[in-house]
Design an enzyme around this catalytic site. Sequence first.
Site, PDB file in Angstrom:
ATOM      1  N   LEU A 203       0.556  -1.529  -0.142  1.00  0.00           N
ATOM      2  CA  LEU A 203      -0.497   0.279  -0.224  1.00  0.00           C
ATOM      3  C   LEU A 203       1.152   1.342  -0.118  1.00  0.00           C
ATOM      4  O   LEU A 203       1.693   1.401   1.522  1.00  0.00           O
ATOM      5  CB  LEU A 203      -0.240   0.354   1.293  1.00  0.00           C
ATOM      6  CG  LEU A 203      -1.660  -1.702   1.407  1.00  0.00           C
ATOM      7  CD1 LEU A 203      -2.150  -1.406   2.735  1.00  0.00           C
ATOM      8  CD2 LEU A 203      -2.623  -1.278   0.332  1.00  0.00           C
ATOM      9  N   ARG A 291       0.014  -5.727  23.991  1.00  0.00           N
ATOM     10  CA  ARG A 291       1.054  -5.078  25.905  1.00  0.00           C
ATOM     11  C   ARG A 291      -0.216  -3.286  25.826  1.00  0.00           C
ATOM     12  O   ARG A 291      -0.412  -3.290  24.850  1.00  0.00           O
ATOM     13  CB  ARG A 291       2.569  -4.204  25.553  1.00  0.00           C
ATOM     14  CG  ARG A 291       2.881  -4.023  23.890  1.00  0.00           C
ATOM     15  CD  ARG A 291       3.630  -3.301  23.776  1.00  0.00           C
ATOM     16  NE  ARG A 291       4.674  -2.369  22.734  1.00  0.00           N
ATOM     17  CZ  ARG A 291       4.550  -2.501  21.497  1.00  0.00           C
ATOM     18  NH1 ARG A 291       4.611  -3.847  21.399  1.00  0.00           N
ATOM     19  NH2 ARG A 291       4.634  -1.520  20.517  1.00  0.00           N
TER      20      ARG A 291
HETATM   21  C1  MV4 Z   1       3.231  -2.715   4.823  1.00  0.00           C
HETATM   22  C2  MV4 Z   1       3.288  -1.051   3.836  1.00  0.00           C
HETATM   23  C3  MV4 Z   1       3.016  -1.244   2.606  1.00  0.00           C
HETATM   24  N1  MV4 Z   1       1.783  -1.984   2.318  1.00  0.00           N
HETATM   25  N2  MV4 Z   1       2.344  -3.208   4.605  1.00  0.00           N
HETATM   26  C4  MV4 Z   1       6.549  -0.910   8.273  1.00  0.00           C
HETATM   27  C5  MV4 Z   1       6.003  -1.852  10.075  1.00  0.00           C
HETATM   28  C6  MV4 Z   1       5.023  -2.373   9.996  1.00  0.00           C
HETATM   29  N3  MV4 Z   1       4.531  -2.995  11.325  1.00  0.00           N
HETATM   30  C7  MV4 Z   1       4.326  -2.873   8.786  1.00  0.00           C
HETATM   31  N4  MV4 Z   1       4.871  -1.668   7.684  1.00  0.00           N
HETATM   32  C8  MV4 Z   1       4.632  -1.494   6.722  1.00  0.00           C
HETATM   33  N5  MV4 Z   1       4.141  -2.309   5.763  1.00  0.00           N
HETATM   34  C9  MV4 Z   1       1.856  -3.014   3.036  1.00  0.00           C
HETATM   35  N6  MV4 Z   1       1.225  -4.038   2.903  1.00  0.00           N
HETATM   36  C10 MV4 Z   1       3.615   0.028   4.744  1.00  0.00           C
HETATM   37  C11 MV4 Z   1       4.725  -0.041   5.793  1.00  0.00           C
HETATM   38  C12 MV4 Z   1       5.199   0.545   6.382  1.00  0.00           C
HETATM   39  C13 MV4 Z   1       5.051   1.311   7.737  1.00  0.00           C
HETATM   40  C14 MV4 Z   1       3.967   1.130   8.114  1.00  0.00           C
HETATM   41  C15 MV4 Z   1       3.436   2.022   9.829  1.00  0.00           C
HETATM   42  C16 MV4 Z   1       3.883   2.908   9.741  1.00  0.00           C
HETATM   43  C17 MV4 Z   1       5.051   3.500   9.035  1.00  0.00           C
HETATM   44  C18 MV4 Z   1       5.540   3.033   8.063  1.00  0.00           C
HETATM   45  C19 MV4 Z   1       6.651   3.908   7.591  1.00  0.00           C
HETATM   46  C20 MV4 Z   1       7.122   2.759   6.779  1.00  0.00           C
HETATM   47  C21 MV4 Z   1       6.672   2.125   5.831  1.00  0.00           C
END
Ligand code: MV4
Length: 447
Positions: A203, A291
Amino acid sequence: MFQKILIANRGEIALRVLRACKELGIQTVVVHSTADADAMHVRLADESVCIGPPPSRDSYLNIHQIVAACEITGADAVHPGYGFLSENAKFADILAAHNITFIGPSGDHIRIMGDKIEAKRTAKRLGIPVVPGSDGAVTEEKEARRIAAEIGYPVIIKASAGGGGRGMKVAHSEGDLEIALATARSEAGAAFGDDAVYIEKYLEKPRHIELQVFGDGAGHGVHFGERDCSLQRRHQKVWEEANSPALNADQRAKIGDTCANAIAELGYSGAGTIEFLYENGEFYFIEMNTRLQVEHPVTEAITGIDLVHEQIRVASGGGLSVKQDDIKFNGHAIECRINAEDPRTFAPSPGTITHFHTPGGLGIRVDSGVYSGYKIPPYYDSLIGKLIVHGRNRVECMMRLRRALDEFVVDGIKTTLPLFRDLVGNHDIADGNYDIHWLEKYLASAD
Ligand code: MV4
């Protein structure tokens, strides 16, 4: 109810838990490293036990020392705070084997959510919407190509043992896939000793929205609304709000009910956070944290409910103090994480705080374990305090936040306060118009 709780943490969260225990008339024990002998939580606890030298693995992560501290002091429960042992299933199991209550979910629930493939499979089974992708682990390039073609590029490859942003690789087209899969697997194997990876649709411009949930361990679940944590740098949250500027009450109730029902069906006990990416009006589950979280005070501000009280009640078998219909959302709250870091480079800035003055007035809460003259040790994370501001609506909250930031004084070290003074005057922030990439782009453009 418990007689005595041992707090297996340090800093602002140890103090936060200590306050809840005092209010409930429960005796407190804290453990600390030699570097934390002068810490506020050590001074305010009824008893303290020094459990080792400064490195975390020898003190705050030393399970045997902590169990010994429980036995010596007669503590009947442990609150792990966040970080350290808070999501360690083995720790929860060992405490249970010693007839000490872990204030949190069962070891088995921690284990499920720690395995990101198993967590996603569980979420899907419980009716939570997930990101389109592979059903489980992917090992063969051929299989990866088939799944990626089906969901469409770009795709992201994630480590099952990862989480919080560790071990992820994006493939923008089929040409990137082979290398992305191979590097994700070898990095996961090296970092976690487990090379299982899975594939998801990537995404591109989502928000990070997470639901605060609670289970009573007896088949009941509730939600406390959402937090918008999109403002992050290198997977470290910087600013969090409740509610999300992107949701209305109907959307909140819909995703909230889905999450509360899932928690009930899972038989989950205690506090949990269900993390979603939110894009074009749709929620996509990514992970669940088992948590209490750093940013829980914004939820407390808008609901008026003490989440640590609820954790302690549930763990002692007393159940939740509220039903879903009792939980009302009032106004808006924002939290700023004050770190001992350079506000531009984010380089850690430990040292002595020569002067510490916190803001006050209606709608202001400061959670911090530091004081004037306190020397920040270099061994732990750089969070020195949290400023939480509440208003009747987001505009009032922002006005109050700007004023509170003006009052806040931290001398002797660098902090992230100047960053927040910039953000509070920014038009996109004022409009709530940001996604997970906004802060990094903003910081890059200001260089
Ligand atoms: C993603 C995404 C885009 N698409 N999954 C980063 C941390 C982890 N908890 C999941 N993350 C992401 N997963 C899909 N399918 C983009 C991120 C991500 C992100 C997510 C939440 C907050 C900040 C972020 C920064 C970069 C990438």
